[in-house]
Design an enzyme around this catalytic site. Structure first.
Site, PDB file in Angstrom:
ATOM      1  N   CYS A  42       1.032  -1.170   0.082  1.00  0.00           N
ATOM      2  CA  CYS A  42       0.289   0.076  -0.085  1.00  0.00           C
ATOM      3  C   CYS A  42       1.002   1.221   0.123  1.00  0.00           C
ATOM      4  O   CYS A  42       1.985   1.196   0.609  1.00  0.00           O
ATOM      5  CB  CYS A  42      -0.902  -0.193   1.298  1.00  0.00           C
ATOM      6  SG  CYS A  42      -2.033   1.395   1.197  1.00  0.00           S
ATOM      7  N   ASP A  44       0.202   3.752   1.665  1.00  0.00           N
ATOM      8  CA  ASP A  44       0.155   4.292   2.950  1.00  0.00           C
ATOM      9  C   ASP A  44       1.698   4.733   3.593  1.00  0.00           C
ATOM     10  O   ASP A  44       2.710   4.091   3.613  1.00  0.00           O
ATOM     11  CB  ASP A  44      -0.487   3.475   4.158  1.00  0.00           C
ATOM     12  CG  ASP A  44      -1.013   3.961   5.296  1.00  0.00           C
ATOM     13  OD1 ASP A  44      -0.042   4.526   5.905  1.00  0.00           O
ATOM     14  OD2 ASP A  44      -2.136   4.233   5.563  1.00  0.00           O
ATOM     15  N   ARG A  46       2.911   5.017   6.494  1.00  0.00           N
ATOM     16  CA  ARG A  46       3.116   4.497   7.657  1.00  0.00           C
ATOM     17  C   ARG A  46       3.678   3.049   7.437  1.00  0.00           C
ATOM     18  O   ARG A  46       3.903   2.093   8.352  1.00  0.00           O
ATOM     19  CB  ARG A  46       2.005   4.217   8.566  1.00  0.00           C
ATOM     20  CG  ARG A  46       1.278   5.512   8.845  1.00  0.00           C
ATOM     21  CD  ARG A  46      -0.145   5.526   9.540  1.00  0.00           C
ATOM     22  NE  ARG A  46      -1.118   4.692   8.731  1.00  0.00           N
ATOM     23  CZ  ARG A  46      -2.311   4.432   9.033  1.00  0.00           C
ATOM     24  NH1 ARG A  46      -2.705   4.783  10.409  1.00  0.00           N
ATOM     25  NH2 ARG A  46      -3.216   4.138   8.086  1.00  0.00           N
ATOM     26  N   HIS A  98      -2.150  -3.797   5.020  1.00  0.00           N
ATOM     27  CA  HIS A  98      -2.077  -3.689   6.636  1.00  0.00           C
ATOM     28  C   HIS A  98      -3.402  -3.312   6.969  1.00  0.00           C
ATOM     29  O   HIS A  98      -4.343  -2.530   6.358  1.00  0.00           O
ATOM     30  CB  HIS A  98      -1.145  -2.208   6.423  1.00  0.00           C
ATOM     31  CG  HIS A  98      -1.647  -1.129   5.859  1.00  0.00           C
ATOM     32  ND1 HIS A  98      -2.301   0.055   6.606  1.00  0.00           N
ATOM     33  CD2 HIS A  98      -1.756  -0.655   4.587  1.00  0.00           C
ATOM     34  CE1 HIS A  98      -2.595   1.027   5.981  1.00  0.00           C
ATOM     35  NE2 HIS A  98      -2.254   0.459   4.835  1.00  0.00           N
ATOM     36  N   CYS A 101      -6.082   0.404   6.932  1.00  0.00           N
ATOM     37  CA  CYS A 101      -6.051   0.743   5.508  1.00  0.00           C
ATOM     38  C   CYS A 101      -6.939   1.728   5.077  1.00  0.00           C
ATOM     39  O   CYS A 101      -8.137   1.552   5.155  1.00  0.00           O
ATOM     40  CB  CYS A 101      -5.602  -0.161   4.413  1.00  0.00           C
ATOM     41  SG  CYS A 101      -5.735   0.372   2.921  1.00  0.00           S
TER      42      CYS A 101
END
Length: 215
Positions: A42, A44, A46, A98, A101
């Site tokens: 992803c 993302d 993080r 994750h 999400c």
């Protein structure tokens, strides 16, 4: 501009740290890349791919998009897979989702995000396919479960690509995996789907679905 200046200062410190720890690292890295792994994750912020698996630059080939989707009509992702398999000869393709999400959450809540809605149609297909299972769960469990199911479905999408099928047909060593990452504690979990030949796909898919925590 101060924010950008900080990025360059961070870069200089990182180079100095790497050079002290690994003399000649950048000179060697410039000569070639020979990763054994392709990571499809992803976008993302993080979920930094190299860091969470402790690999150095050059050891992990990475593709990231919203909600770690592998779509048969996405030339970007397919080009990365093709280059990784045919040129770099990676031995493992990892799809990693994750918990928490944002794309998964928006899909569950039927929220509109604009242009992203077109992309998240792929996640909606996963939600619709497993709607009966998801409806039995509480809101938090449902969110986590769709994150897991999405990874498993994307691994299957990778297994169906002609790129991977052709590699297996020529007996190239290549295994597909599905992982899930918990932002809350930094730990990865294997979703127990591992496919090394096309005939394994259905069995591994069914086992991975079965092995998810019971409702």
């Amino acid at each position: 501009m101060d924010d950008l200046k900080q990025l360059f200062e961070n870069n200089r410190r990182w180079v100095a740290t790497m050079t002290r720890a690994y003399p000649g690292f950048f000179e060697n890295l410039a000569q070639q890349q020979a990763p054994r792994f392709l990571w499809i994750g992803c976008a993302d912020s993080r979920v930094p791919a190299n860091e969470i698996v402790g690999l150095l630059p050059g050891e992990l080939f990475v593709h990231r998009n919203v909600s770690n989707v592998v779509a048969v009509d996405d030339p970007n992702c397919l080009t990365v897979i093709q280059y990784a398999v045919d040129v770099l000869k990676v031995e493992h393709i990892i799809v990693c989702g994750h918990f928490g999400c944002g794309g998964i959450q928006a899909t569950l809540e039927d929220r509109r995000l604009g242009l992203s809605d077109m992309w998240l149609a792929h996640v909606r297909e996963v939600k619709d396919k497993h709607q009966q299972q998801l409806e039995k769960l509480g809101s938090v469990q449902r969110f986590d479960r769709l994150c897991e199911l999405n990874v498993i479905e994307q691994v299957i999408n990778v297994s169906r690509s002609t790129i991977v099928r052709d590699a297996w047909a020529r007996e190239q060593k290549l295994t597909l995996h599905g992982f899930i990452y918990a932002v809350s504690n930094g730990l990865l979990r294997d979703l127990e789907i591992s496919i090394s030949r096309p005939e394994q796909a259905v069995q591994q898919y069914n086992l991975a679905i079965k092995n998810l925590a019971p409702a």
